[in-house]
Design a protein around this motif. Structure first.
Motif, PDB file in Angstrom:
ATOM      1  N   GLN A  18      42.333  31.048  -1.761  1.00  0.00           N
ATOM      2  CA  GLN A  18      43.528  30.235  -1.599  1.00  0.00           C
ATOM      3  C   GLN A  18      44.589  30.597  -2.631  1.00  0.00           C
ATOM      4  N   GLU A  19      44.146  31.001  -3.814  1.00  0.00           N
ATOM      5  CA  GLU A  19      45.074  31.438  -4.840  1.00  0.00           C
ATOM      6  C   GLU A  19      44.981  32.956  -4.955  1.00  0.00           C
ATOM      7  N   THR A  20      46.077  33.592  -5.304  1.00  0.00           N
ATOM      8  CA  THR A  20      46.055  35.045  -5.449  1.00  0.00           C
ATOM      9  C   THR A  20      46.668  35.434  -6.784  1.00  0.00           C
ATOM     10  N   ASP A  21      46.295  36.590  -7.254  1.00  0.00           N
ATOM     11  CA  ASP A  21      46.799  37.162  -8.491  1.00  0.00           C
ATOM     12  C   ASP A  21      46.997  38.634  -8.209  1.00  0.00           C
ATOM     13  N   SER A  22      48.070  39.241  -8.711  1.00  0.00           N
ATOM     14  CA  SER A  22      48.345  40.632  -8.392  1.00  0.00           C
ATOM     15  C   SER A  22      47.203  41.548  -8.804  1.00  0.00           C
ATOM     16  N   SER A  23      46.445  41.183  -9.847  1.00  0.00           N
ATOM     17  CA  SER A  23      45.330  41.999 -10.302  1.00  0.00           C
ATOM     18  C   SER A  23      44.145  41.945  -9.338  1.00  0.00           C
ATOM     19  N   LEU A  24      44.143  40.961  -8.432  1.00  0.00           N
ATOM     20  CA  LEU A  24      43.051  40.799  -7.490  1.00  0.00           C
ATOM     21  C   LEU A  24      43.521  41.018  -6.060  1.00  0.00           C
ATOM     22  N   ALA A  25      44.637  41.676  -5.870  1.00  0.00           N
ATOM     23  CA  ALA A  25      45.171  41.943  -4.543  1.00  0.00           C
ATOM     24  C   ALA A  25      44.148  42.702  -3.709  1.00  0.00           C
ATOM     25  N   GLY A  26      43.969  42.258  -2.468  1.00  0.00           N
ATOM     26  CA  GLY A  26      43.058  42.914  -1.555  1.00  0.00           C
ATOM     27  C   GLY A  26      41.660  42.364  -1.544  1.00  0.00           C
ATOM     28  N   TRP A  27      41.295  41.586  -2.553  1.00  0.00           N
ATOM     29  CA  TRP A  27      39.922  41.096  -2.689  1.00  0.00           C
ATOM     30  C   TRP A  27      39.782  39.660  -2.210  1.00  0.00           C
ATOM     31  N   SER A  28      38.599  39.334  -1.687  1.00  0.00           N
ATOM     32  CA  SER A  28      38.230  37.975  -1.305  1.00  0.00           C
ATOM     33  C   SER A  28      37.095  37.517  -2.209  1.00  0.00           C
ATOM     34  N   GLY A  67      34.599  40.586  -2.526  1.00  0.00           N
ATOM     35  CA  GLY A  67      34.488  41.581  -1.479  1.00  0.00           C
ATOM     36  C   GLY A  67      35.839  41.938  -0.899  1.00  0.00           C
ATOM     37  N   GLN A  68      35.869  43.033  -0.164  1.00  0.00           N
ATOM     38  CA  GLN A  68      37.073  43.521   0.493  1.00  0.00           C
ATOM     39  C   GLN A  68      36.677  44.090   1.854  1.00  0.00           C
ATOM     40  N   ALA A  69      37.504  43.870   2.873  1.00  0.00           N
ATOM     41  CA  ALA A  69      37.208  44.327   4.225  1.00  0.00           C
ATOM     42  C   ALA A  69      38.261  45.323   4.694  1.00  0.00           C
ATOM     43  N   ILE A  70      37.801  46.375   5.381  1.00  0.00           N
ATOM     44  CA  ILE A  70      38.696  47.364   5.975  1.00  0.00           C
ATOM     45  C   ILE A  70      38.204  47.699   7.375  1.00  0.00           C
ATOM     46  N   SER A  71      39.064  48.343   8.149  1.00  0.00           N
ATOM     47  CA  SER A  71      38.677  48.822   9.466  1.00  0.00           C
ATOM     48  C   SER A  71      37.674  49.966   9.339  1.00  0.00           C
ATOM     49  N   PHE A 158      35.747  50.879  -8.173  1.00  0.00           N
ATOM     50  CA  PHE A 158      35.165  51.032  -6.842  1.00  0.00           C
ATOM     51  C   PHE A 158      35.696  52.284  -6.172  1.00  0.00           C
ATOM     52  N   ASP A 159      34.888  52.838  -5.292  1.00  0.00           N
ATOM     53  CA  ASP A 159      35.318  53.957  -4.460  1.00  0.00           C
ATOM     54  C   ASP A 159      34.597  53.845  -3.126  1.00  0.00           C
ATOM     55  N   ILE A 160      35.307  54.102  -2.042  1.00  0.00           N
ATOM     56  CA  ILE A 160      34.696  54.143  -0.721  1.00  0.00           C
ATOM     57  C   ILE A 160      35.172  55.409  -0.038  1.00  0.00           C
ATOM     58  N   ALA A 161      34.224  56.204   0.446  1.00  0.00           N
ATOM     59  CA  ALA A 161      34.559  57.510   1.001  1.00  0.00           C
ATOM     60  C   ALA A 161      33.458  57.930   1.965  1.00  0.00           C
ATOM     61  N   VAL A 162      33.733  58.998   2.729  1.00  0.00           N
ATOM     62  CA  VAL A 162      32.701  59.587   3.574  1.00  0.00           C
ATOM     63  C   VAL A 162      31.600  60.118   2.663  1.00  0.00           C
ATOM     64  N   LEU A 187      42.987  44.543  10.439  1.00  0.00           N
ATOM     65  CA  LEU A 187      42.334  44.998   9.215  1.00  0.00           C
ATOM     66  C   LEU A 187      42.988  46.269   8.700  1.00  0.00           C
ATOM     67  N   PRO A 188      43.179  46.386   7.381  1.00  0.00           N
ATOM     68  CA  PRO A 188      43.734  47.634   6.834  1.00  0.00           C
ATOM     69  C   PRO A 188      42.774  48.797   7.039  1.00  0.00           C
ATOM     70  N   LYS A 189      43.325  50.000   7.167  1.00  0.00           N
ATOM     71  CA  LYS A 189      42.486  51.180   7.374  1.00  0.00           C
ATOM     72  C   LYS A 189      41.959  51.751   6.070  1.00  0.00           C
ATOM     73  N   THR A 190      42.600  51.401   4.962  1.00  0.00           N
ATOM     74  CA  THR A 190      42.156  51.892   3.663  1.00  0.00           C
ATOM     75  C   THR A 190      42.042  50.730   2.685  1.00  0.00           C
ATOM     76  N   ALA A 191      41.150  50.870   1.721  1.00  0.00           N
ATOM     77  CA  ALA A 191      40.970  49.845   0.691  1.00  0.00           C
ATOM     78  C   ALA A 191      42.056  49.969  -0.370  1.00  0.00           C
ATOM     79  N   ILE A 192      42.332  48.861  -1.047  1.00  0.00           N
ATOM     80  CA  ILE A 192      43.346  48.867  -2.095  1.00  0.00           C
ATOM     81  C   ILE A 192      42.784  48.258  -3.377  1.00  0.00           C
ATOM     82  N   ASN A 193      43.452  48.550  -4.486  1.00  0.00           N
ATOM     83  CA  ASN A 193      43.187  47.908  -5.770  1.00  0.00           C
ATOM     84  C   ASN A 193      41.719  48.048  -6.175  1.00  0.00           C
ATOM     85  N   LEU A 194      41.156  49.230  -5.975  1.00  0.00           N
ATOM     86  CA  LEU A 194      39.733  49.450  -6.273  1.00  0.00           C
ATOM     87  C   LEU A 194      39.429  49.468  -7.765  1.00  0.00           C
ATOM     88  N   ASP A 195      40.468  49.629  -8.590  1.00  0.00           N
ATOM     89  CA  ASP A 195      40.279  49.614 -10.044  1.00  0.00           C
ATOM     90  C   ASP A 195      40.859  48.360 -10.682  1.00  0.00           C
TER      91      ASP A 195
END
Length: 198
Positions: A18-28, A67-71, A158-162, A187-195
């Motif tokens: 419900q609350e967001t912070d720019s440092s946690l953008a993309g994360w649930s 967690g974070q969700a992508i397509s 974090f890193d997500i790759a083939v 859903l976004p196709k790529t993850a963001i803010n992994l660091d």
């Protein structure tokens, strides 16, 4: 800013805090009901910031994390590797990374939360990984970090790759019929803010 854990189905169905912070953008953020898990941003040796999960009163029957969700579109027919650098302190339960592959109707195709190779007690920074196959009927990939019980967990880079061709899945297809919310078309196709630096 702190984010207190809230209930979502089977390890983060994909609900935003419900609350967001720019440092946690993309994360649930999620957790077992009635528990006091907290996720916040703190200093990291690998950059300015990392995620910090903690609970002073969590029991072995509770959990919290992020967690974070992508397509899944970019990974169909291949395997993904989810990796991150993680550290723990005074865990009364365990911690680990987690990743899940969902079909369009929300059916869980596969789930690995490192419960078969968890981190216990106090551990220094180390690189951990999960490899999961992404079949042609996959629609959503969800990943993050989880803590079970009281203690502290730090996670960064974090890193997500083939996955490399020789990499074997760390967990096979789910043997049970679990469902989350159906996959969102947007859903976004790529993850963001992994660091956690955004």
């Amino acid at each position: 800013m702190k984010y207190y854990a809230f209930l979502v189905p089977l390890l983060f169905g994909y609900a935003q805090a419900q609350e967001t912070d720019s440092s946690l953008a993309g994360w649930s953020f999620g957790g077992a009901p009635g528990t006091d898990y907290t996720v916040e941003i703190t200093e990291s040796p690998y950059g300015a910031k990392c995620a910090f999960i903690y609970s002073l009163s969590g029991t072995r029957t509770t959990w919290g994390g992020l967690g974070q969700a992508i397509s899944a579109a970019n990974y169909l027919g291949r395997s993904i590797e989810v990796a991150a650098t993680i550290k723990t302190e005074d865990l009364k339960g365990w911690s680990g990374l987690w990743a899940r592959i969902d079909a369009a109707d929300g059916r869980v195709i596969s789930l690995d939360n490192m419960s078969d190779r968890p981190l216990f007690g106090t551990t220094d920074w180390q690189r951990k990984r999960i490899v999961l196959a992404v079949p042609e009927d996959a629609a959503r990939i969800v990943f993050g970090a989880i803590q079970n019980g009281a203690g502290r967990t730090w996670v960064d880079e974090f890193d997500i790759a083939v996955a490399p061709p020789a990499a074997q899945p760390t967990m096979g297809p789910s043997q049970n019929s679990y469902y989350n919310e159906p996959a969102y078309e947007s859903l976004p196709k790529t993850a963001i803010n992994l660091d956690f630096e955004l």
